[in-house]
Design a protein around this motif. Structure first.
Motif, PDB file in Angstrom:
ATOM      1  N   ALA A 305      -2.086  -7.690  -6.017  1.00 41.35           N
ATOM      2  CA  ALA A 305      -1.273  -8.825  -6.458  1.00 41.35           C
ATOM      3  C   ALA A 305      -0.333  -9.339  -5.375  1.00 41.35           C
ATOM      4  CB  ALA A 305      -0.467  -8.434  -7.694  1.00 41.35           C
ATOM      5  N   GLY A 306      -0.348  -8.702  -4.205  1.00 37.80           N
ATOM      6  CA  GLY A 306       0.531  -9.109  -3.119  1.00 37.80           C
ATOM      7  C   GLY A 306       1.739  -8.214  -2.996  1.00 37.80           C
ATOM      8  N   GLY A 307       2.415  -8.320  -1.872  1.00 36.65           N
ATOM      9  CA  GLY A 307       3.569  -7.467  -1.609  1.00 36.65           C
ATOM     10  C   GLY A 307       3.453  -6.856  -0.232  1.00 36.65           C
ATOM     11  N   ASP A 308       4.202  -5.795  -0.008  1.00 38.81           N
ATOM     12  CA  ASP A 308       4.228  -5.179   1.307  1.00 38.81           C
ATOM     13  C   ASP A 308       3.011  -4.294   1.540  1.00 38.81           C
ATOM     14  OD1 ASP A 308       6.614  -6.395   1.904  1.00 38.81           O
ATOM     15  OD2 ASP A 308       7.836  -4.682   1.276  1.00 38.81           O
ATOM     16  N   ALA A 309       2.442  -4.417   2.723  1.00 37.90           N
ATOM     17  CA  ALA A 309       1.383  -3.513   3.157  1.00 37.90           C
ATOM     18  C   ALA A 309       2.013  -2.332   3.880  1.00 37.90           C
ATOM     19  CB  ALA A 309       0.417  -4.246   4.090  1.00 37.90           C
ATOM     20  N   VAL A 310       1.411  -1.169   3.745  1.00 40.33           N
ATOM     21  CA  VAL A 310       1.892   0.036   4.418  1.00 40.33           C
ATOM     22  C   VAL A 310       0.692   0.791   4.976  1.00 40.33           C
ATOM     23  CG1 VAL A 310       3.945   0.282   2.952  1.00 40.33           C
ATOM     24  CG2 VAL A 310       1.798   1.397   2.289  1.00 40.33           C
ATOM     25  N   ILE A 311       0.969   1.661   5.942  1.00 38.49           N
ATOM     26  CA  ILE A 311      -0.099   2.482   6.459  1.00 38.49           C
ATOM     27  C   ILE A 311      -0.714   3.286   5.308  1.00 38.49           C
ATOM     28  CG2 ILE A 311       1.344   4.475   7.050  1.00 38.49           C
ATOM     29  CD1 ILE A 311      -0.382   4.595   9.690  1.00 38.49           C
ATOM     30  N   ALA A 312      -2.025   3.474   5.344  1.00 37.74           N
ATOM     31  CA  ALA A 312      -2.762   4.013   4.194  1.00 37.74           C
ATOM     32  C   ALA A 312      -2.188   5.319   3.661  1.00 37.74           C
ATOM     33  CB  ALA A 312      -4.230   4.201   4.569  1.00 37.74           C
ATOM     34  N   ASP A 313      -1.736   6.196   4.548  1.00 36.21           N
ATOM     35  CA  ASP A 313      -1.212   7.495   4.120  1.00 36.21           C
ATOM     36  C   ASP A 313       0.045   7.374   3.263  1.00 36.21           C
ATOM     37  OD1 ASP A 313      -3.252   8.692   5.467  1.00 36.21           O
ATOM     38  OD2 ASP A 313      -2.050   9.310   7.194  1.00 36.21           O
ATOM     39  N   LYS A 314       0.746   6.261   3.356  1.00 32.38           N
ATOM     40  CA  LYS A 314       2.006   6.093   2.630  1.00 32.38           C
ATOM     41  C   LYS A 314       1.867   5.196   1.413  1.00 32.38           C
ATOM     42  CE  LYS A 314       4.939   6.883   6.676  1.00 32.38           C
ATOM     43  NZ  LYS A 314       6.053   6.337   7.505  1.00 32.38           N
ATOM     44  N   PHE A 315       0.647   4.741   1.116  1.00 35.15           N
ATOM     45  CA  PHE A 315       0.456   3.873  -0.044  1.00 35.15           C
ATOM     46  C   PHE A 315       0.591   4.681  -1.326  1.00 35.15           C
ATOM     47  CE2 PHE A 315      -2.190   1.499  -3.137  1.00 35.15           C
ATOM     48  CZ  PHE A 315      -1.521   0.275  -3.083  1.00 35.15           C
ATOM     49  N   ALA A 316       1.448   4.224  -2.255  1.00 38.66           N
ATOM     50  CA  ALA A 316       1.769   5.010  -3.439  1.00 38.66           C
ATOM     51  C   ALA A 316       0.785   4.808  -4.583  1.00 38.66           C
ATOM     52  CB  ALA A 316       3.180   4.662  -3.914  1.00 38.66           C
ATOM     53  N   GLY A 317       0.043   3.676  -4.602  1.00 41.02           N
ATOM     54  CA  GLY A 317      -0.864   3.404  -5.713  1.00 41.02           C
ATOM     55  C   GLY A 317      -2.255   3.970  -5.488  1.00 41.02           C
ATOM     56  N   ASP A 318      -3.185   3.506  -6.304  1.00 41.55           N
ATOM     57  CA  ASP A 318      -4.586   3.925  -6.190  1.00 41.55           C
ATOM     58  C   ASP A 318      -5.210   3.206  -5.006  1.00 41.55           C
ATOM     59  OD1 ASP A 318      -7.277   4.453  -6.402  1.00 41.55           O
ATOM     60  OD2 ASP A 318      -7.400   4.033  -8.562  1.00 41.55           O
ATOM     61  N   PRO A 319      -5.613   3.916  -3.959  1.00 40.09           N
ATOM     62  CA  PRO A 319      -6.158   3.249  -2.777  1.00 40.09           C
ATOM     63  C   PRO A 319      -7.443   2.480  -3.055  1.00 40.09           C
ATOM     64  CG  PRO A 319      -6.504   5.619  -2.646  1.00 40.09           C
ATOM     65  CD  PRO A 319      -5.585   5.385  -3.804  1.00 40.09           C
ATOM     66  N   LEU A 320      -8.188   2.855  -4.079  1.00 41.16           N
ATOM     67  CA  LEU A 320      -9.441   2.169  -4.400  1.00 41.16           C
ATOM     68  C   LEU A 320      -9.231   0.927  -5.262  1.00 41.16           C
ATOM     69  CD1 LEU A 320     -11.884   5.156  -4.972  1.00 41.16           C
ATOM     70  CD2 LEU A 320     -11.418   3.854  -2.883  1.00 41.16           C
ATOM     71  N   LYS A 321      -7.960   0.578  -5.433  1.00 40.14           N
ATOM     72  CA  LYS A 321      -7.624  -0.699  -6.064  1.00 40.14           C
ATOM     73  C   LYS A 321      -6.772  -1.553  -5.133  1.00 40.14           C
ATOM     74  CE  LYS A 321      -7.759   1.032 -10.836  1.00 40.14           C
ATOM     75  NZ  LYS A 321      -6.974   1.214 -12.097  1.00 40.14           N
ATOM     76  N   ALA A 322      -6.587  -1.071  -3.917  1.00 40.37           N
ATOM     77  CA  ALA A 322      -5.695  -1.730  -2.972  1.00 40.37           C
ATOM     78  C   ALA A 322      -6.461  -2.592  -1.970  1.00 40.37           C
ATOM     79  CB  ALA A 322      -4.874  -0.671  -2.226  1.00 40.37           C
ATOM     80  N   VAL A 323      -5.795  -3.604  -1.485  1.00 39.59           N
ATOM     81  CA  VAL A 323      -6.311  -4.434  -0.398  1.00 39.59           C
ATOM     82  C   VAL A 323      -6.423  -3.585   0.864  1.00 39.59           C
ATOM     83  CG1 VAL A 323      -5.727  -6.360   1.135  1.00 39.59           C
ATOM     84  CG2 VAL A 323      -5.406  -6.579  -1.347  1.00 39.59           C
ATOM     85  N   TRP A 324      -7.585  -3.621   1.511  1.00 42.42           N
ATOM     86  CA  TRP A 324      -7.812  -2.857   2.740  1.00 42.42           C
ATOM     87  C   TRP A 324      -7.645  -3.765   3.949  1.00 42.42           C
ATOM     88  CZ3 TRP A 324     -10.874  -2.883   7.070  1.00 42.42           C
ATOM     89  CH2 TRP A 324     -10.957  -1.682   7.816  1.00 42.42           C
ATOM     90  N   LEU A 325      -6.822  -3.342   4.898  1.00 40.98           N
ATOM     91  CA  LEU A 325      -6.571  -4.109   6.117  1.00 40.98           C
ATOM     92  C   LEU A 325      -6.794  -3.194   7.318  1.00 40.98           C
ATOM     93  CD1 LEU A 325      -3.338  -5.769   4.752  1.00 40.98           C
ATOM     94  CD2 LEU A 325      -5.534  -6.934   5.095  1.00 40.98           C
ATOM     95  N   PRO A 326      -7.391  -3.686   8.398  1.00 40.00           N
ATOM     96  CA  PRO A 326      -7.872  -2.792   9.459  1.00 40.00           C
ATOM     97  C   PRO A 326      -6.803  -2.117  10.307  1.00 40.00           C
ATOM     98  CG  PRO A 326      -8.272  -5.080  10.040  1.00 40.00           C
ATOM     99  CD  PRO A 326      -7.820  -5.074   8.605  1.00 40.00           C
ATOM    100  N   ASN A 327      -5.633  -2.761  10.485  1.00 35.32           N
ATOM    101  CA  ASN A 327      -4.621  -2.148  11.352  1.00 35.32           C
ATOM    102  C   ASN A 327      -3.259  -2.784  11.093  1.00 35.32           C
ATOM    103  OD1 ASN A 327      -4.486  -4.621  12.856  1.00 35.32           O
ATOM    104  ND2 ASN A 327      -6.282  -3.958  14.033  1.00 35.32           N
ATOM    105  N   GLU A 328      -2.257  -2.310  11.785  1.00 33.67           N
ATOM    106  CA  GLU A 328      -0.888  -2.775  11.560  1.00 33.67           C
ATOM    107  C   GLU A 328      -0.715  -4.250  11.902  1.00 33.67           C
ATOM    108  OE1 GLU A 328       3.749  -1.796  12.914  1.00 33.67           O
ATOM    109  OE2 GLU A 328       2.086  -0.539  13.657  1.00 33.67           O
TER     110      GLU A 328
END
Length: 450
Positions: A305-328
């Protein structure tokens, strides 16, 4: 920006199941820029053979200067309808997309399907209806024309708008081993059975397609914030497509343009850096080798739904429902884009070259800035501002561009040229001229002088 010495000044003396289109319907596709080296073109007539492409099509390609062996081909695919098809005729001439292709020793290819008004777009935007075969044939034929037979085997980076997004996504499903990355603007293929009565066929999602980086991009007025109207179904289709792929670990993201509906807007300022990152990671060093696997160790994740992106290891939600971005870097650009599309750029554009003066006419060459493209030029005479070229930049869909911009993200016709006539020059008088490039972020280059 640090100050740089100005170049020396030299004095000069002024001295676009239905039948093939009828001639009347083909008329919009009869006017396009000439394809002279480094541009090449092939055209195929509509086929009456079942399973083959029922529309005529032009393919125009640009080959970067001095490239010895091509490493890939970037495809810029227009959308459905006669107007969008017509706009594809200039896609290979886009200076900003040239910058991306040049950096990676890739060709830039733009198809232009001659779809008659109100005809069935699925007959080309579903690649199973003959357009995949025609596309691969054109790579062979254009390879022969251009002296680059490797075109027939190099990887593809696919960009598509609307029906072109359907086509590009369909090509990922059919040929995942060939696709380095795919950007799908306002259009995605179907991966599930369709409603009763629909003529759109679902694709099969193979395991290999999960390894292809994909970014779905659409306007907020296409069903996100505006729930009614012609394009309200774009978001539900994108959300379903994204969920099917991401839930299986696919490398897919979504970027919602906060300013637009179906028009392309400022998407190129995220699309080109995103494709740049994917090509940098995936293209093999040796032409003919398989694509490299897309690295995932530096990935960032963000809420759908939008918002702040974070490095994958620090993402608090379900990663398989998250937007995937290749790098910082891409994640930070993504956050800017979904806020207001104002992706920042801190580096100046390339300087113009080959400035020539004949009489009172100035001509020059210039490459576009990879990050921010080319907005225009400043002309100086004897150290003073003489003119801005163009005087007023045009683009009804986003940042003003030197080449202007059509609905499907292609230059307008006729193509503008790098030329200026000094109508106030006095015959026989000596002048010193300087040309400075300006990118769409407002940054200026060094100048070329004569």
């Amino acid at each position: 920006m640090p100050n740089r010495p100005l170049p020396a000044l030299f004095l000069v003396v002024l001295v676009l199941s239905f039948p093939a289109a009828s001639p009347a319907q083909q008329a919009p596709y009869d006017v396009f820029p000439a394809a002279e080296p480094p541009y090449y073109r092939v055209r195929y007539e509509a086929s009456k053979t079942p399973g083959e492409l029922i529309y005529s099509v032009n393919y125009t390609i640009w080959i970067p200067k001095d490239v010895k062996t091509l490493r890939g081909v970037i495809v810029h695919q227009h959308g459905c309808g006669e107007g969008s098809c017509k706009s594809g005729l200039t896609g290979a001439f886009d200076l900003h997309w040239h910058a991306l292709a040049r950096k990676h020793d890739c060709a830039l290819l733009a198809p232009a399907y001659e779809q008659p008004d109100k005809a069935d777009c699925q007959m080309w935007c579903d690649p199973r209806n003959g357009s995949s075969t025609a596309f691969q044939k054109c790579l062979v034929d254009l390879g022969e024309k251009s002296g680059h037979p490797e075109l027939a085997k190099v990887p593809w980076a696919l960009w598509g708008h609307s029906g072109g997004g359907h086509w590009a996504g369909g090509m990922v499903m059919l040929h995942p081993e060939r696709v380095a990355a795919a950007w799908l603007r306002s259009g995605v293929p179907m991966l599930k059975a369709n409603p009763v009565g629909s003529t759109i066929k679902a694709h099969i999602l193979h395991e290999a397609a999960l390894k292809v980086p994909i970014l779905c991009n659409l306007g907020t007025k296409e069903g996100v914030t505006v729930k009614e109207g012609r394009f309200a179904g774009v978001w539900p289709s994108n959300e379903t497509f994204f969920s099917e792929i991401r839930s299986r670990g696919g490398l897919i993201g979504v970027a919602v343009d906060p300013l637009t509906a179906h028009e392309c807007g400022n998407q190129r300022y995220l699309a080109i850096p995103w494709l740049d990152a994917c090509l940098s990671a995936r293209l093999p060093k040796v032409a003919g080798d398989p694509l490299n696997a897309m690295p995932t160790d530096k990935a960032w994740l963000a809420p759908l739904a939008g918002g702040d992106a974070v490095i994958a290891d620090k993402f608090a939600g379900d990663p398989l429902k998250a937007v995937w971005l290749p790098n910082e870097a891409i994640a930070r650009a993504w956050m800017q884009y979904i806020e207001d599309t104002a992706v920042t750029d801190t580096t100046p554009p390339p300087a113009p070259t080959n400035l020539k003066v004949a009489g009172n006419e100035l001509t020059w060459d210039c490459e576009a800035d990879l990050e921010s493209g080319l907005a225009g030029f400043i002309i100086e005479r004897d150290g003073q501002l003489l003119a801005n070229v163009p005087e007023q930049g045009k683009n009804p869909f986003g940042r003003p561009l030197f080449q202007n911009l059509q609905y499907s993200d292609t230059p307008g016709q006729p193509l503008v040229v790098m030329k200026y006539t000094d109508t106030k020059a006095e015959a026989g008088k000596k002048y010193a001229y300087r040309v400075i490039a300006v990118n769409t972020a407002g940054l200026k280059s060094k100048g070329d002088a004569e």
